[in-house]
Design an enzyme around this catalytic site. Structure first.
Site, PDB file in Angstrom:
ATOM      1  N   HIS A 414      -8.119   8.911 -13.786  1.00 52.83           N
ATOM      2  CA  HIS A 414      -8.267   8.045 -14.955  1.00 52.83           C
ATOM      3  C   HIS A 414      -9.666   8.221 -15.535  1.00 52.83           C
ATOM      4  O   HIS A 414     -10.644   8.419 -14.804  1.00 52.83           O
ATOM      5  CB  HIS A 414      -8.063   6.584 -14.571  1.00 52.83           C
ATOM      6  CG  HIS A 414      -6.633   6.226 -14.322  1.00 52.83           C
ATOM      7  ND1 HIS A 414      -5.647   6.417 -15.260  1.00 52.83           N
ATOM      8  CD2 HIS A 414      -6.024   5.701 -13.228  1.00 52.83           C
ATOM      9  CE1 HIS A 414      -4.490   6.013 -14.769  1.00 52.83           C
ATOM     10  NE2 HIS A 414      -4.682   5.583 -13.537  1.00 52.83           N
ATOM     11  N   CYS A 463      -7.819  11.053 -19.514  1.00 44.89           N
ATOM     12  CA  CYS A 463      -7.671  10.499 -20.866  1.00 44.89           C
ATOM     13  C   CYS A 463      -9.044  10.302 -21.515  1.00 44.89           C
ATOM     14  O   CYS A 463     -10.057  10.137 -20.827  1.00 44.89           O
ATOM     15  CB  CYS A 463      -6.932   9.172 -20.830  1.00 44.89           C
ATOM     16  SG  CYS A 463      -5.191   9.330 -20.366  1.00 44.89           S
TER      17      CYS A 463
END
Length: 821
Positions: A414, A463
């Protein structure tokens, strides 16, 4: 959203325990949930019931949240209503956990299979799933939903089948907003015996008599001194063999699907074709025309002109077509660049405590590690690091950097990007994390530049969405103008990076394309540009994820550049020793039990912080009819799945990336135990070997136990759980080579797949520790037999699912099964 008919009581003990821990707090916990559920009278709790929940805190194992959940289960509270209440009270962590847990309840039990059919026949694709009642099915051909009468049933029937039905099919199984995709099934049509006149029996472009060409070589223009790389591939059974031709003359040295010429000259211009054949079929590739242009200009002397000068820039026209501004000397031929060393840190975070779990980093880190090791990188790969461990790992990585060293940092997990700064999220980051809970990549780059590195490559597979919880503008240190920085982002700004599930493991989209190109002998930016082009040609990824490249690299530096270091480089030897001692596997042990049974313990590394221990019986008396040795009593520091310990196969033990090729004694079974998170080991690794055996004249089983201590294996020696000083010194600043003591009992410095392999042998000079042979060796875990001093190979390491897939034909036919980082 459809109603979740399942009751709270259908949740498992582990799920209820986790939920109750989330609810055992005063600000947003069980009391607020009790208020929320009271909107329906049957779930309203009386004062005495609330008091009973509250009194649970007086018990050591008591939980008010668990007691409330039990009352809701007794009253048949549905999961749908519980999720509604959690969202109503704004408990995002519990709501997200319940949603992801419910999604795991849907399991596909029957996958659709590829079909071959004839026109006018009948094709049936079947997909069945288990899970909560009321599952729904949706069939798709490519991106087009099938709307006929069987398109929303477990069995899709194509009757009569038509050429328009040819393509890839997938089934979406869903329950409300929760869904899962099946694997893709390819339906293709084969010609019937004796095709009618005017009809071609070759229905697939590029296929010839059962041999299907899936990649063609491409024409291009290259400069003298550049490398030439051509590639073609085909599918067939038996497997295809390859033979390359230059101007129709066989190139006898090139017998693989790729043709690589490291330094081209004018003699290499012309036409190239590849013949692909097996026992039954033969096909030729398209013709690739190679034009050799003038030599590349790699270096020039320049006259410095001030920025305030208002005069027009003067230019001179040199030989050929090149225009060079104020060039004093003509360019030399071709300059070859070298690295003084090559080191890489690979981090893959999967098992987040408060965020969506990821699947792909384990396979992505594993595959990239193997590829980098082929190019002589010293690689350390770590899975599932918290904040402190990530900080310490980066600090240790920076200590390895020095003048001229190539440094590569890869992160999968992440992440987010705010105000131009990228942040990597540790597994222990809270639900509403900010920059203080994460690592800023730009700060790491600033510290890399201080080492005067030859090349800095940062690959971020995460991301880059904006983090609305973080309004702090981080001010990293000023970057120097070094012209040696390459940023490879797996996705664009404000976009997500995805992973796709394939069989037992998942792959990130970025690595799936990168692994085909990363070993090319090309300038790093050229190689990454081609990766981006490959991603752009994939129809399903287009519009979802696109690679973004940022670079100021001015020299033709490649990841394949060779290492050239001074013969007496103290810093090079220190770097080797610094990590060598931290990647030592325990020596194989032989335990002699009182009953006469001899047990061997062997050790292999799957990652730098994951080790597999195997046990096997070497000798046993004849009067003992059965016996096995199991491991138990491991310290709490490390992570062990007790349900998967002492298993007969590596797969059952949880290792998806290692497979058992052959054991030194294959007729003797072995048991495998996988130990994770070795970076958290604070003391020596101790455990107990428990021998279970039965005599021929006795029914009762007998047990013997022996304690075992194997020191601190692999990366645990680095104590990454401990804070590091703000500015750790460089590896070259004050290392004393005598301070590195490699234990004599540790005869294997290599690891299964990811530990840096630098065997420390007596009688060798420190400058020879970095052996090219060892760094390019096969990805083989090592174990040491008790009768020998030389490490013997135990198992070969490879990606199990990917060994059965032709990577060059990986067209992301199952790209709908997306998960974002």
């Amino acid at each position: 959203m459809e109603e979740w008919n399942m009751s709270v009581g259908s949740l498992g003990e582990q799920v209820l325990d986790r939920l109750s821990k989330m609810l055992d707090n005063t600000t947003c916990g069980w009391r607020q949930l009790a208020t929320a559920v009271s909107e329906q009278p049957q779930f309203r709790c009386s004062e005495s019931e609330l008091t009973s929940c509250s009194l649970q805190v007086l018990s050591t194992a008591g939980s008010p949240g668990r007691t409330l959940l039990a009352r809701l289960a007794d009253r048949s509270c549905s999961l749908d209503f519980l999720l509604h209440c959690l969202r109503k009270m704004d408990h995002q962590e519990a709501a997200q956990y319940l949603t992801s847990t419910f999604a795991e309840l849907i399991q596909i039990t029957v996958q659709p299979q590829a079909q071959q059919a004839t026109v006018g026949g009948r094709v049936v694709l079947t997909c069945r799933a288990s899970g909560p009642p009321g599952l729904s099915y949706q069939w798709f051909r490519g991106k087009e939903e099938i709307l006929d009468e069987t398109g929303n049933t477990p069995e899709l029937v194509l009757r009569p089948s038509l050429p328009a039905h040819q393509g890839h099919y997938i089934c979406r199984v869903h329950h409300g907003e929760t869904f899962i995709f099946s694997q893709w099934a390819h339906v293709r049509f084969v010609p019937t015996a004796g095709p009618s006149p005017g009809c071609s029996s070759n229905l697939f472009p590029g296929s010839v008599s059962g041999l299907r060409v899936i990649r063609q070589p491409l024409s291009r223009t290259v400069s003298e001194g550049d490398s030439l790389f051509l590639e073609c591939s085909a599918e067939a059974n038996p497997p295809v063999q390859y033979e390359w031709y230059h101007n129709m003359v066989p190139m006898t040295q090139h017998k693989t699907h790729s043709l690589k010429i490291p330094c081209v000259t004018t003699a290499h211009r012309g036409q190239y074709r590849c013949k692909m054949f097996n026992l039954y079929h033969e096909a030729w590739s398209d013709t690739a025309t190679i034009i050799i242009g003038p030599s590349s200009i790699t270096e020039a002397s320049w006259v410095e002109v001030g920025r305030d000068s208002r005069e027009g820039h003067r230019s001179t026209r040199g030989p050929g077509i090149h225009q060079i501004q104020q060039m004093v000397n003509p360019p030399p031929a071709v300059k070859h660049f070298y690295a003084t060393d090559k080191v890489a840190l690979l981090i893959g975070n999967m098992n987040y405590l408060y965020h969506t779990q990821l699947c792909a980093p384990i396979a992505d880190v594993h595959e990239l590690t193997n590829l980098l090791r082929q190019m002589d990188f010293k690689v350390v790969s770590l899975l599932d690091l918290n904040w402190q461990e990530m900080h310490s790992a980066v600090t240790e990585f920076l200590l390895l950097l020095d003048k001229g060293v190539y440094g590569l940092l890869y992160f999968a997990g992440h992440g987010y990007e705010n105000y131009g700064n990228s942040f990597m999220v540790p597994i222990d980051a809270p639900a509403s994390y900010t920059s203080e809970h994460c690592l800023c990549v730009q700060n790491i780059l600033t510290r890399m530049q201080e080492k005067q590195t030859g090349l800095n490559v940062l690959l971020l597979d995460m991301c880059r969405k904006r983090n609305l919880n973080d309004d702090v503008i981080v001010q990293p240190g000023l970057l120097k103008v070094t012209a040696n920085i390459v940023f490879g982002y797996a996705t664009c700004v404000d976009a997500e990076a995805y992973e796709v599930q394939r069989e037992d493991v998942a792959n990130g989209i970025f690595i799936s394309f990168l692994k085909r190109r990363v070993c090319e002998d090309e300038k790093v930016t050229v190689m990454l540009d081609r990766v981006g082009e490959d991603m752009g040609r994939c129809e399903i990824t287009r519009g979802r994820q696109a690679l973004e490249l940022r670079s100021n690299l001015s020299e033709r530096r490649s990841l394949t550049d060779q290492i050239q270091t001074a013969e007496c480089s103290a810093s090079h030897s220190a770097r080797n020793l610094q990590w060598a001692v931290a990647h030592v596997l325990p020596k194989s042990l032989c335990l002699q039990f009182d009953c006469g049974v001899k047990v061997q313990l062997g050790f292999a590394a799957e990652f730098s912080n994951i080790m597999v221990i195997y046990t096997r019986i070497l000798e046993k008396p004849q009067e003992i009819v059965s016996c096995c040795a199991q491991l138990t009593d491991f310290p709490e520091d490390v992570d062990i799945d007790l349900k998967k310990s002492n298993q007969e196969t590596l797969l059952e033990a949880g290792s998806l990336l290692l497979i058992k090729e052959n054991l030194p004694s294959p007729e003797v079974p072995s048991l495998y135990t996988r130990i994770r998170c070795l970076q958290r080991l604070r003391r020596e690794l101790t455990f107990t070997t428990c021998l279970h055996y039965t005599y021929s004249n006795m029914d009762d089983e007998v047990q013997e136990r022996k304690p075992v201590t194997v020191g601190k294996p692999l990366v645990s020696k680095l104590n990454l759980h401990e804070p590091r000083p703000p500015h750790a010194r460089s590896a070259s600043s004050s290392f004393s080579l005598d301070s590195f003591n490699i234990p004599e009992s540790s005869s294997s410095v290599g690891s299964a797949s990811n530990a840096w392999s630098y065997p420390a042998q007596s009688g060798r000079e420190s400058s020879t520790i970095d052996s090219p042979t060892s760094s390019r060796s096969a990805n083989i875990p090592e174990e040491t037999d008790c009768e020998f001093d030389v490490p013997q190979p135990l198992v070969a390491s490879k990606s199990l699912p990917h060994s059965q897939i032709n990577d060059t034909n990986y067209k992301f036919s199952d790209m709908y099964n997306f998960h974002s980082h």
